[in-house]
Design a protein around this motif. Structure first.
Motif, PDB file in Angstrom:
ATOM      1  N   GLY A  73       3.578  10.606  -9.637  1.00  0.00           N
ATOM      2  CA  GLY A  73       3.182  10.851 -11.010  1.00  0.00           C
ATOM      3  C   GLY A  73       2.599  12.234 -11.234  1.00  0.00           C
ATOM      4  O   GLY A  73       2.494  12.706 -12.350  1.00  0.00           O
ATOM      5  N   LYS A  74       2.243  12.938 -10.166  1.00  0.00           N
ATOM      6  CA  LYS A  74       1.658  14.267 -10.276  1.00  0.00           C
ATOM      7  C   LYS A  74       2.760  15.320 -10.125  1.00  0.00           C
ATOM      8  O   LYS A  74       3.643  15.170  -9.286  1.00  0.00           O
ATOM      9  CB  LYS A  74       0.611  14.480  -9.186  1.00  0.00           C
ATOM     10  N   LYS A  85       0.832  -1.205   0.000  1.00  0.00           N
ATOM     11  CA  LYS A  85       0.000   0.000   0.000  1.00  0.00           C
ATOM     12  C   LYS A  85       0.866   1.253   0.000  1.00  0.00           C
ATOM     13  O   LYS A  85       0.569   2.227  -0.704  1.00  0.00           O
ATOM     14  CB  LYS A  85      -0.935   0.008   1.213  1.00  0.00           C
ATOM     15  N   ILE A 143       4.000   5.595  -5.666  1.00  0.00           N
ATOM     16  CA  ILE A 143       3.966   5.623  -7.131  1.00  0.00           C
ATOM     17  C   ILE A 143       2.888   6.570  -7.630  1.00  0.00           C
ATOM     18  O   ILE A 143       3.100   7.349  -8.560  1.00  0.00           O
ATOM     19  CB  ILE A 143       3.767   4.199  -7.695  1.00  0.00           C
ATOM     20  N   SER A 144       1.716   6.543  -7.005  1.00  0.00           N
ATOM     21  CA  SER A 144       0.619   7.397  -7.470  1.00  0.00           C
ATOM     22  C   SER A 144       0.888   8.873  -7.198  1.00  0.00           C
ATOM     23  O   SER A 144       0.533   9.732  -8.006  1.00  0.00           O
ATOM     24  CB  SER A 144      -0.695   6.972  -6.832  1.00  0.00           C
ATOM     25  N   THR A 145       1.522   9.209  -6.087  1.00  0.00           N
ATOM     26  CA  THR A 145       1.780  10.617  -5.790  1.00  0.00           C
ATOM     27  C   THR A 145       2.959  11.160  -6.573  1.00  0.00           C
ATOM     28  O   THR A 145       3.024  12.356  -6.847  1.00  0.00           O
ATOM     29  CB  THR A 145       2.031  10.849  -4.287  1.00  0.00           C
ATOM     30  N   ALA A 161       2.338   1.617  -3.478  1.00  0.00           N
ATOM     31  CA  ALA A 161       1.328   2.099  -4.424  1.00  0.00           C
ATOM     32  C   ALA A 161       1.058   3.587  -4.221  1.00  0.00           C
ATOM     33  O   ALA A 161       0.896   4.341  -5.192  1.00  0.00           O
ATOM     34  CB  ALA A 161       0.047   1.296  -4.271  1.00  0.00           C
ATOM     35  N   LEU A 162       1.024   4.035  -2.975  1.00  0.00           N
ATOM     36  CA  LEU A 162       0.817   5.451  -2.682  1.00  0.00           C
ATOM     37  C   LEU A 162       1.985   6.290  -3.200  1.00  0.00           C
ATOM     38  O   LEU A 162       1.782   7.356  -3.786  1.00  0.00           O
ATOM     39  CB  LEU A 162       0.640   5.652  -1.174  1.00  0.00           C
TER      40      LEU A 162
END
Length: 60
Positions: free
Chosen positions: A24-25, A14, A20-22, A17-18
């Motif tokens: 990208g912005k 988790k 990686i997602s943050t 994943a967090l």
């Protein structure tokens, strides 16, 4: 490194994943929601302030 603790593995996934997602912005600073300043501009401002500070201390 492998862990036999399934809860630790789920937490790690988790967190990964967090991250990686943050990442990208784009990172943008806003000034009271009236204007946005990019990270590049902030770094240039800090670099200029550091140069000015160095200049002032050398004049002493």
């Amino acid at each position: 490194m492998k862990s036999t603790d399934t809860k630790a593995n789920v937490r790690l996934l988790k967190t990964l994943a967090l991250a990686i997602s943050t990442s990208g912005k784009p990172f943008v600073l806003t000034g009271f929601n009236y204007f946005s300043v990019s990270l590049t501009a902030v770094l240039k401002i800090l670099q200029g302030a550091g140069s000015y500070f160095t200049f002032l201390t050398s004049m002493r």
